[in-house]
Design a protein around this motif. Structure first.
Motif, PDB file in Angstrom:
ATOM      1  N   ALA A 117     -24.249 -12.035 -26.535  1.00 55.37           N
ATOM      2  CA  ALA A 117     -24.966 -12.262 -27.801  1.00 55.37           C
ATOM      3  C   ALA A 117     -26.064 -11.235 -28.027  1.00 55.37           C
ATOM      4  O   ALA A 117     -26.547 -11.090 -29.148  1.00 55.37           O
ATOM      5  CB  ALA A 117     -25.570 -13.664 -27.825  1.00 55.37           C
ATOM      6  N   THR A 118     -26.457 -10.541 -26.962  1.00 53.27           N
ATOM      7  CA  THR A 118     -27.539  -9.568 -27.099  1.00 53.27           C
ATOM      8  C   THR A 118     -27.063  -8.158 -26.770  1.00 53.27           C
ATOM      9  O   THR A 118     -26.085  -7.953 -26.054  1.00 53.27           O
ATOM     10  CB  THR A 118     -28.730  -9.884 -26.171  1.00 53.27           C
ATOM     11  OG1 THR A 118     -28.322  -9.774 -24.809  1.00 53.27           O
ATOM     12  CG2 THR A 118     -29.307 -11.256 -26.454  1.00 53.27           C
ATOM     13  N   ILE A 119     -27.790  -7.209 -27.311  1.00 54.87           N
ATOM     14  CA  ILE A 119     -27.673  -5.814 -26.919  1.00 54.87           C
ATOM     15  C   ILE A 119     -28.702  -5.618 -25.816  1.00 54.87           C
ATOM     16  O   ILE A 119     -29.864  -6.002 -25.970  1.00 54.87           O
ATOM     17  CB  ILE A 119     -27.984  -4.878 -28.096  1.00 54.87           C
ATOM     18  CG1 ILE A 119     -26.978  -5.082 -29.210  1.00 54.87           C
ATOM     19  CG2 ILE A 119     -28.022  -3.418 -27.632  1.00 54.87           C
ATOM     20  CD1 ILE A 119     -27.380  -4.441 -30.519  1.00 54.87           C
ATOM     21  N   ARG A 120     -28.289  -5.055 -24.717  1.00 54.36           N
ATOM     22  CA  ARG A 120     -29.184  -4.828 -23.572  1.00 54.36           C
ATOM     23  C   ARG A 120     -29.548  -3.350 -23.536  1.00 54.36           C
ATOM     24  O   ARG A 120     -28.669  -2.491 -23.529  1.00 54.36           O
ATOM     25  CB  ARG A 120     -28.455  -5.247 -22.304  1.00 54.36           C
ATOM     26  CG  ARG A 120     -29.252  -5.084 -21.049  1.00 54.36           C
ATOM     27  CD  ARG A 120     -28.441  -5.615 -19.899  1.00 54.36           C
ATOM     28  NE  ARG A 120     -28.790  -4.868 -18.694  1.00 54.36           N
ATOM     29  CZ  ARG A 120     -28.493  -5.242 -17.484  1.00 54.36           C
ATOM     30  NH1 ARG A 120     -27.802  -6.341 -17.287  1.00 54.36           N
ATOM     31  NH2 ARG A 120     -28.848  -4.515 -16.469  1.00 54.36           N
ATOM     32  N   TYR A 121     -30.856  -3.070 -23.523  1.00 51.57           N
ATOM     33  CA  TYR A 121     -31.331  -1.693 -23.560  1.00 51.57           C
ATOM     34  C   TYR A 121     -32.242  -1.395 -22.374  1.00 51.57           C
ATOM     35  O   TYR A 121     -33.183  -2.141 -22.110  1.00 51.57           O
ATOM     36  CB  TYR A 121     -32.091  -1.435 -24.867  1.00 51.57           C
ATOM     37  CG  TYR A 121     -32.743  -0.081 -24.928  1.00 51.57           C
ATOM     38  CD1 TYR A 121     -31.983   1.064 -25.131  1.00 51.57           C
ATOM     39  CD2 TYR A 121     -34.117   0.046 -24.772  1.00 51.57           C
ATOM     40  CE1 TYR A 121     -32.577   2.310 -25.177  1.00 51.57           C
ATOM     41  CE2 TYR A 121     -34.714   1.299 -24.821  1.00 51.57           C
ATOM     42  CZ  TYR A 121     -33.945   2.427 -25.020  1.00 51.57           C
ATOM     43  OH  TYR A 121     -34.537   3.660 -25.065  1.00 51.57           O
ATOM     44  N   SER A 122     -31.936  -0.311 -21.669  1.00 46.63           N
ATOM     45  CA  SER A 122     -32.772   0.186 -20.570  1.00 46.63           C
ATOM     46  C   SER A 122     -32.871   1.687 -20.701  1.00 46.63           C
ATOM     47  O   SER A 122     -31.954   2.337 -21.187  1.00 46.63           O
ATOM     48  CB  SER A 122     -32.130  -0.117 -19.212  1.00 46.63           C
ATOM     49  OG  SER A 122     -32.464  -1.378 -18.763  1.00 46.63           O
ATOM     50  N   ARG A 123     -33.983   2.240 -20.205  1.00 44.39           N
ATOM     51  CA  ARG A 123     -34.109   3.701 -20.173  1.00 44.39           C
ATOM     52  C   ARG A 123     -35.010   4.103 -19.021  1.00 44.39           C
ATOM     53  O   ARG A 123     -35.550   3.248 -18.324  1.00 44.39           O
ATOM     54  CB  ARG A 123     -34.616   4.249 -21.491  1.00 44.39           C
ATOM     55  CG  ARG A 123     -36.056   3.857 -21.792  1.00 44.39           C
ATOM     56  CD  ARG A 123     -36.579   4.603 -22.962  1.00 44.39           C
ATOM     57  NE  ARG A 123     -37.042   5.912 -22.505  1.00 44.39           N
ATOM     58  CZ  ARG A 123     -37.925   6.641 -23.120  1.00 44.39           C
ATOM     59  NH1 ARG A 123     -38.442   6.222 -24.237  1.00 44.39           N
ATOM     60  NH2 ARG A 123     -38.300   7.799 -22.647  1.00 44.39           N
TER      61      ARG A 123
END
Length: 131
Positions: free
Chosen positions: A65-71
């Protein structure tokens, strides 16, 4: 309004949801304070975080259900609802903080942040509270 050193008590659990309701959260403990961070991602997202340890936050949503963002060092994963675009929470996925989470208290009922007490954190430079 409660100050950083004088938090009021809020009704537990603290509940919140993204704009469309596809992602919800419940926090079973009151965070020590609500945190407004000035790092590049928190500024961009417009969030105020309520931090919790393992087992104190439950996220409810359909799988994917979510977009997962890491950097960068990829120690945190920020979750944003795929439907409405609200950033709901982050989770520590690596490093010393692994297992910790924070929810976006802007998605909790009005007055929650004020009742807990807001502190400003310098995540852009000094990695310390500004008050």
């Amino acid at each position: 309004m409660a100050g950083a050193g004088d938090p009021s008590t809020v009704a537990l659990p603290i509940k919140g949801a993204c704009h469309c309701g596809a992602v919800t959260f419940e926090m079973s403990v009151q965070p020590r304070h609500a945190v407004a961070c000035n790092c590049s991602i928190c500024r961009s997202l417009g969030t105020v975080w309520g931090h919790g340890g393992p087992g104190t936050i439950v996220i409810s949503a359909e799988p994917d259900a979510t977009i997962r963002y890491s950097r960068g060092e990829r120690q945190l994963a920020f979750h944003t609802c795929k439907i409405c675009g609200s950033t709901t929470h982050w989770e520590a996925i690596a490093g010393d903080a692994k297992g910790r989470m924070a929810v976006n208290l802007c998605l909790a009922p009005p007055g929650t942040i004020e009742a807990i007490g807001l502190r400003h954190f310098d995540g852009a430079e000094t990695w310390s509270f500004l008050d």
